[in-house]
Scaffold this motif. Structure first.
Motif, PDB file in Angstrom:
ATOM      1  N   ILE A  41       0.835  -1.202   0.000  1.00  0.00           N
ATOM      2  CA  ILE A  41       0.000   0.000   0.000  1.00  0.00           C
ATOM      3  C   ILE A  41       0.872   1.255   0.000  1.00  0.00           C
ATOM      4  N   GLY A  45       0.960   3.817  -3.064  1.00  0.00           N
ATOM      5  CA  GLY A  45       0.622   5.189  -2.724  1.00  0.00           C
ATOM      6  C   GLY A  45       1.728   6.167  -3.077  1.00  0.00           C
ATOM      7  N   GLN A  50      -0.144   9.531  -3.816  1.00  0.00           N
ATOM      8  CA  GLN A  50      -1.284   9.577  -2.894  1.00  0.00           C
ATOM      9  C   GLN A  50      -0.849   9.120  -1.505  1.00  0.00           C
ATOM     10  N   THR A  51       0.138   9.783  -0.941  1.00  0.00           N
ATOM     11  CA  THR A  51       0.680   9.328   0.344  1.00  0.00           C
ATOM     12  C   THR A  51      -0.320   9.490   1.486  1.00  0.00           C
ATOM     13  N   GLN A  53      -3.690   9.197   1.357  1.00  0.00           N
ATOM     14  CA  GLN A  53      -4.650   8.089   1.287  1.00  0.00           C
ATOM     15  C   GLN A  53      -3.975   6.768   1.664  1.00  0.00           C
ATOM     16  N   ALA A  54      -2.731   6.603   1.223  1.00  0.00           N
ATOM     17  CA  ALA A  54      -2.006   5.378   1.580  1.00  0.00           C
ATOM     18  C   ALA A  54      -1.796   5.302   3.083  1.00  0.00           C
ATOM     19  N   HIS A  55      -1.494   6.440   3.702  1.00  0.00           N
ATOM     20  CA  HIS A  55      -1.311   6.455   5.153  1.00  0.00           C
ATOM     21  C   HIS A  55      -2.602   6.050   5.871  1.00  0.00           C
TER      22      HIS A  55
END
Length: 101
Positions: A41, A45, A50-51, A53-55
């Motif tokens: 993920i 991400g 998209q860090t 949302q990945a977080h």
């Protein structure tokens, strides 16, 4: 009827050999699945930019996946151990399954 000393001995044998091992395997498999899912993920991400949302996925979804994987593997290991225990001779006693009728 069995004496309590025999019952304790069988309970000790079953617990340490089977319950503890299925628990440990569940923890190990859950950890491995969590690590792989979190890594993938985070990687996807980061590649997509998209860090944030990945977080959030790592924070909320990965623990859920790890827990499900741990429970499932623990269940299957315990089923495996129980199937092997039926008919096994433990201290002169044999574990058998009988109909309740």
């Amino acid at each position: 009827m069995m004496q309590m000393n025999q019952t304790y001995r069988i309970t000790w044998w079953l617990f340490w050999r089977h319950s503890l091992s299925s628990f440990l395997i569940g923890v190990i498999v859950g950890s491995i699945v969590g690590f792989i899912a979190g890594f993938l993920i985070a990687l996807v991400g980061a590649l997509m930019g998209q860090t944030e949302q990945a977080h959030l996925l790592i924070k909320y979804v990965v623990p859920f996946l790890s827990g499900i994987a741990g429970l499932a593997s623990s269940f299957f290991i315990m089923s495996y151990w129980l199937s092997r225990m039926v008919g096994l001779n433990i201290g002169g006693k044999t574990l058998t399954l009988v109909d309740s009728n």
